[in-house]
Design a protein around this motif. Structure first.
Motif, PDB file in Angstrom:
ATOM      1  N   PHE A 147       0.826  -1.199   0.000  1.00 57.73           N
ATOM      2  CA  PHE A 147       0.000   0.000   0.000  1.00 57.73           C
ATOM      3  C   PHE A 147       0.863   1.253   0.000  1.00 57.73           C
ATOM      4  CE2 PHE A 147      -2.100  -3.518   2.167  1.00 57.73           C
ATOM      5  CZ  PHE A 147      -3.246  -3.635   1.410  1.00 57.73           C
ATOM      6  N   LEU A 148       2.093   1.125  -0.501  1.00 61.59           N
ATOM      7  CA  LEU A 148       3.006   2.258  -0.357  1.00 61.59           C
ATOM      8  C   LEU A 148       2.590   3.441  -1.224  1.00 61.59           C
ATOM      9  CD1 LEU A 148       5.106   2.505  -3.003  1.00 61.59           C
ATOM     10  CD2 LEU A 148       6.050   0.469  -1.949  1.00 61.59           C
ATOM     11  N   GLU A 150       3.928   6.835  -3.127  1.00 66.56           N
ATOM     12  CA  GLU A 150       5.158   7.452  -3.610  1.00 66.56           C
ATOM     13  C   GLU A 150       5.457   8.665  -2.744  1.00 66.56           C
ATOM     14  OE1 GLU A 150       5.144   8.022  -7.859  1.00 66.56           O
ATOM     15  OE2 GLU A 150       4.325   6.027  -8.132  1.00 66.56           O
ATOM     16  N   LYS A 202      -6.500  -4.652  -1.973  1.00 64.57           N
ATOM     17  CA  LYS A 202      -5.740  -3.591  -2.625  1.00 64.57           C
ATOM     18  C   LYS A 202      -6.626  -2.787  -3.584  1.00 64.57           C
ATOM     19  CE  LYS A 202      -2.558  -1.039  -4.134  1.00 64.57           C
ATOM     20  NZ  LYS A 202      -1.194  -1.102  -4.477  1.00 64.57           N
ATOM     21  N   ILE A 213     -11.730  11.228  -3.146  1.00 67.43           N
ATOM     22  CA  ILE A 213     -11.254  12.446  -3.821  1.00 67.43           C
ATOM     23  C   ILE A 213     -12.316  12.947  -4.801  1.00 67.43           C
ATOM     24  CG2 ILE A 213      -9.458  13.447  -5.293  1.00 67.43           C
ATOM     25  CD1 ILE A 213      -7.568  11.215  -4.232  1.00 67.43           C
ATOM     26  N   PHE A 247      -7.565  12.955   2.383  1.00 65.65           N
ATOM     27  CA  PHE A 247      -8.049  12.640   1.030  1.00 65.65           C
ATOM     28  C   PHE A 247      -9.339  13.378   0.692  1.00 65.65           C
ATOM     29  CE2 PHE A 247      -5.704   9.611  -1.629  1.00 65.65           C
ATOM     30  CZ  PHE A 247      -4.552   9.614  -0.878  1.00 65.65           C
ATOM     31  N   ASN A 249      -9.042  16.722  -0.220  1.00 65.45           N
ATOM     32  CA  ASN A 249      -8.570  17.965  -0.826  1.00 65.45           C
ATOM     33  C   ASN A 249      -9.055  18.054  -2.262  1.00 65.45           C
ATOM     34  OD1 ASN A 249      -7.175  18.826   1.490  1.00 65.45           O
ATOM     35  ND2 ASN A 249      -5.479  17.462   0.959  1.00 65.45           N
ATOM     36  N   PHE A 254      -6.931  13.359  -9.008  1.00 66.19           N
ATOM     37  CA  PHE A 254      -5.881  12.359  -8.774  1.00 66.19           C
ATOM     38  C   PHE A 254      -5.264  11.894 -10.089  1.00 66.19           C
ATOM     39  CE2 PHE A 254      -9.929   9.911  -8.725  1.00 66.19           C
ATOM     40  CZ  PHE A 254      -9.693   8.999  -9.741  1.00 66.19           C
ATOM     41  N   GLY A 255      -4.023  11.415  -9.972  1.00 65.37           N
ATOM     42  CA  GLY A 255      -3.322  10.834 -11.108  1.00 65.37           C
ATOM     43  C   GLY A 255      -2.354   9.800 -10.571  1.00 65.37           C
ATOM     44  N   CYS A 258      -1.175   4.501 -10.043  1.00 65.19           N
ATOM     45  CA  CYS A 258      -2.054   3.531  -9.361  1.00 65.19           C
ATOM     46  C   CYS A 258      -3.532   3.849  -9.474  1.00 65.19           C
ATOM     47  CB  CYS A 258      -1.671   3.422  -7.889  1.00 65.19           C
ATOM     48  SG  CYS A 258      -0.072   2.657  -7.656  1.00 65.19           S
ATOM     49  N   PHE A 320       2.609  14.052 -10.693  1.00 66.05           N
ATOM     50  CA  PHE A 320       1.191  13.839 -10.318  1.00 66.05           C
ATOM     51  C   PHE A 320       0.935  14.236  -8.872  1.00 66.05           C
ATOM     52  CE2 PHE A 320       0.483  10.026  -7.632  1.00 66.05           C
ATOM     53  CZ  PHE A 320       1.779   9.562  -7.513  1.00 66.05           C
ATOM     54  N   LYS A 321       2.016  14.353  -8.102  1.00 65.74           N
ATOM     55  CA  LYS A 321       1.896  14.852  -6.732  1.00 65.74           C
ATOM     56  C   LYS A 321       3.285  15.292  -6.278  1.00 65.74           C
ATOM     57  CE  LYS A 321       2.627  10.713  -3.968  1.00 65.74           C
ATOM     58  NZ  LYS A 321       2.075   9.832  -2.965  1.00 65.74           N
ATOM     59  N   ARG A 410      -4.706  23.372  -6.711  1.00 61.46           N
ATOM     60  CA  ARG A 410      -4.655  22.474  -5.550  1.00 61.46           C
ATOM     61  C   ARG A 410      -5.242  23.110  -4.297  1.00 61.46           C
ATOM     62  NH1 ARG A 410      -3.901  17.102  -6.799  1.00 61.46           N
ATOM     63  NH2 ARG A 410      -2.494  16.950  -8.559  1.00 61.46           N
TER      64      ARG A 410
HETATM   65  C1  UDX Z   1      -1.785   5.467  -4.036  1.00 62.34           C
HETATM   66  C2  UDX Z   1      -2.295   4.890  -2.702  1.00 62.34           C
HETATM   67  O1  UDX Z   1      -2.380   5.936  -1.715  1.00 62.34           O
HETATM   68  C3  UDX Z   1      -1.363   3.799  -2.210  1.00 62.34           C
HETATM   69  O2  UDX Z   1      -1.851   3.230  -1.011  1.00 62.34           O
HETATM   70  C4  UDX Z   1      -1.269   2.737  -3.291  1.00 62.34           C
HETATM   71  O3  UDX Z   1      -0.385   1.717  -2.898  1.00 62.34           O
HETATM   72  C5  UDX Z   1      -0.796   3.354  -4.600  1.00 62.34           C
HETATM   73  O4  UDX Z   1      -1.671   4.430  -4.975  1.00 62.34           O
HETATM   74  P1  UDX Z   1       0.117   7.191  -4.742  1.00 62.34           P
HETATM   75  O5  UDX Z   1      -0.289   6.942  -6.160  1.00 62.34           O
HETATM   76  O6  UDX Z   1       1.556   7.239  -4.396  1.00 62.34           O
HETATM   77  O7  UDX Z   1      -0.522   6.092  -3.787  1.00 62.34           O
HETATM   78  O8  UDX Z   1      -0.506   8.604  -4.362  1.00 62.34           O
HETATM   79  P2  UDX Z   1      -1.504   9.214  -3.286  1.00 62.34           P
HETATM   80  O9  UDX Z   1      -0.745   9.931  -2.264  1.00 62.34           O
HETATM   81  O10 UDX Z   1      -2.507   8.230  -2.851  1.00 62.34           O
HETATM   82  O11 UDX Z   1      -2.210  10.314  -4.213  1.00 62.34           O
HETATM   83  C6  UDX Z   1      -2.936   9.921  -5.372  1.00 62.34           C
HETATM   84  C7  UDX Z   1      -3.425  11.098  -6.144  1.00 62.34           C
HETATM   85  O12 UDX Z   1      -4.529  11.705  -5.478  1.00 62.34           O
HETATM   86  C8  UDX Z   1      -2.416  12.233  -6.351  1.00 62.34           C
HETATM   87  O13 UDX Z   1      -2.512  12.687  -7.689  1.00 62.34           O
HETATM   88  C9  UDX Z   1      -2.868  13.303  -5.387  1.00 62.34           C
HETATM   89  O14 UDX Z   1      -2.524  14.575  -5.828  1.00 62.34           O
HETATM   90  C10 UDX Z   1      -4.368  13.094  -5.394  1.00 62.34           C
HETATM   91  N1  UDX Z   1      -5.050  13.565  -4.187  1.00 62.34           N
HETATM   92  C11 UDX Z   1      -4.770  13.004  -2.979  1.00 62.34           C
HETATM   93  C12 UDX Z   1      -6.018  14.563  -4.271  1.00 62.34           C
HETATM   94  O15 UDX Z   1      -6.292  15.089  -5.354  1.00 62.34           O
HETATM   95  N2  UDX Z   1      -6.659  14.964  -3.130  1.00 62.34           N
HETATM   96  C13 UDX Z   1      -6.405  14.412  -1.919  1.00 62.34           C
HETATM   97  O16 UDX Z   1      -7.036  14.836  -0.934  1.00 62.34           O
HETATM   98  C14 UDX Z   1      -5.419  13.415  -1.831  1.00 62.34           C
END
Ligand code: UDX
Length: 431
Positions: A147-148, A150, A202, A213, A247, A249, A254-255, A258, A320-321, A410
């Protein structure tokens, strides 16, 4: 323990380095010679805080080796499968080519008693199918999703918030407990399941996060036609512990490697299983998410008087973040590319992702630093919430640009401070 990690991308490279730092003897294997060469030299092939330190440290102790030859996995007791499962080119389903190839290539090197541990995110039913290939060798399969996140990958691997073992025997549980002895000693919750449940945990977790989101982004759409403020709304509903503020925001959406592909793969798999309607809402989650990118573009055009054509637009952020150089399905990069397509004179900068963005979209113009990207801009788009951008000073920034217009994709800037400094400020779902 002696373990191999097949696939050294974001997941596998971090997993291999983290396992070695816990005292295991690890060989990381990947078909990409450039990646293996970098890792073997102690260099991370992508940006991930903490990874370079782990690679150097383990490289020095000899606990961690890298190889392009899967035969080097022979004699190791545990084999992690951490290869990618990207979206298929011909639809929304997951492309299992790499998982299938990794298992097929590993088969001749397995010994009776070995444990193969799947970590890749796969459609439910995959483990059952792979087990039929593995079991005749006398080895066994477990499914152990990761569940990591990035940016926090090292910490999430060493101190996961939960462990999930999809297994067929107590022996597999005992082996995994030894692999994760450190996490177990910290009383990390550990859930032992069958294969299907482990695979679905998962998928369900990522579907839930994506839905959360898109829920708040849907509220942003409503806020936009009512004059409400979605950030205050998120704060207020987030105080309910059943909902929680994380989560929630709202922004450009999201992008990453994953969430987008995992919800599409889940829909495709549910349809194959005759249960498409159970997750039909995920199509809406995806659609809401993609609409937010268009909203940012529309705001840029609106603030520029109806068109971005030939206007100098500075895009802040491409990853993407923040704390990542990953541009897979990045809303920030998408916004930059689409504005460029509309004839805007786009210039973009990101603290880490410029090289990757430049390879994927050489038609874009990239700045070397924050100062350069801002200079002469007629509109600024904050697209990835790096600290560099969150902490921008509205007064000083105004000096650099040609026209003080900012679209905060954002919702991380203080509208009052920016307006007081003379900016036209537009957020998403904010009045
Ligand atoms: C995600 C899951 O969190 C992780 O558990 C899984 O193993 C892989 O996919 P990750 O892709 O690294 O991890 O990013 P994450 O921090 O979850 O953010 C995902 C996307 O959502 C980003 O683009 C982020 O900008 C967006 N996001 C997140 C929002 O737009 N609003 C929020 O409140 C939180």
């Amino acid at each position: 323990m002696k373990m191999s990690v097949i696939g050294c991308g974001y997941l596998g490279a971090v997993h291999a380095a983290a396992m070695a730092s816990l005292g295991h003897e690890v060989v990381g294997i990947d078909v990409d010679p450039a990646k293996i060469e970098a890792l073997a030299a102690g260099q991370a092939p992508f940006f991930e805080p903490g990874l370079p330190e782990l690679l150097t440290e383990n490289h020095d102790t000899g606990q961690l080796r890298f190889s392009t030859d899967v035969a080097d996995a022979k004699g190791f007791a545990v084999h992690f499968i951490g290869v990618g499962t990207p979206q298929r080119r011909d639809g929304g389903g997951a492309d299992l080519t790499y998982v299938d190839a990794a298992v097929r290539d590993l088969l001749p090197h397995l010994s009776p008693g070995d444990l193969v541990v799947g970590k890749s995110t796969v459609p439910v039913g995959t483990a059952e199918r792979l087990a039929e290939l593995i079991e005749p060798t006398g080895a066994e399969l477990a499914w152990n999703p990761e569940f990591l996140r990035e940016g926090f990958a090292v910490k999430d691997t060493i101190e996961p918030d939960r462990l999930v073992y999809g297994v067929r025997s107590q022996r597999a549980v005992d082996i995994l407990d030894e692999v994760y002895a450190q996490a177990m000693s910290l009383d990390t919750p550990r859930i032992v399941t069958d294969y299907a449940t482990a695979e679905l945990v998962k998928t369900a977790a990522n579907a839930f996060l994506a839905t959360k989101i898109s829920f708040i982004n849907a509220m942003a759409e409503i806020a936009e036609v009512t004059g409400a403020d979605v950030t205050q709304l998120a704060d207020a509903i987030g105080h309910d512990v059943r909902i929680g503020r994380k989560f929630l925001n709202a922004g450009v959406g999201f992008g990453g490697g994953c969430l987008p592909k995992d919800i599409r793969a889940f829909s495709a798999r549910a349809e194959e299983l005759g249960r498409g309607e159970s997750v039909a809402f995920l199509k809406e989650v995806d659609a809401i998410n993609l609409r937010r990118r268009q909203r940012v573009i529309d705001l840029v055009k609106e603030t520029l008087g109806g068109s971005a054509y030939l206007k100098r637009v500075a895009v802040l952020g491409l990853a993407f973040k923040p704390d990542s150089d990953d541009i897979r399905d990045s809303p920030a990069l998408d916004v930059a590319v689409q504005l460029h397509g509309l004839g805007a004179d786009v210039i973009a900068w990101d603290p880490e992702a410029v090289p990757n963005a430049g390879k994927a979209h050489p038609q874009l113009e990239f700045a070397d630093n924050l100062e350069d990207v801002l200079r002469g801009a007629e509109a600024v788009v904050l697209a990835t919430e790096w600290k560099h951008f969150r902490e921008l000073d509205p007064v000083a920034t105004k000096e650099a640009v040609a026209t003080p217009i900012i679209v905060d994709g954002r919702n991380v800037l203080d509208p009052v401070a920016w307006r007081e400094a003379g900016w036209t400020y537009r957020g998403l779902g904010r009045p």
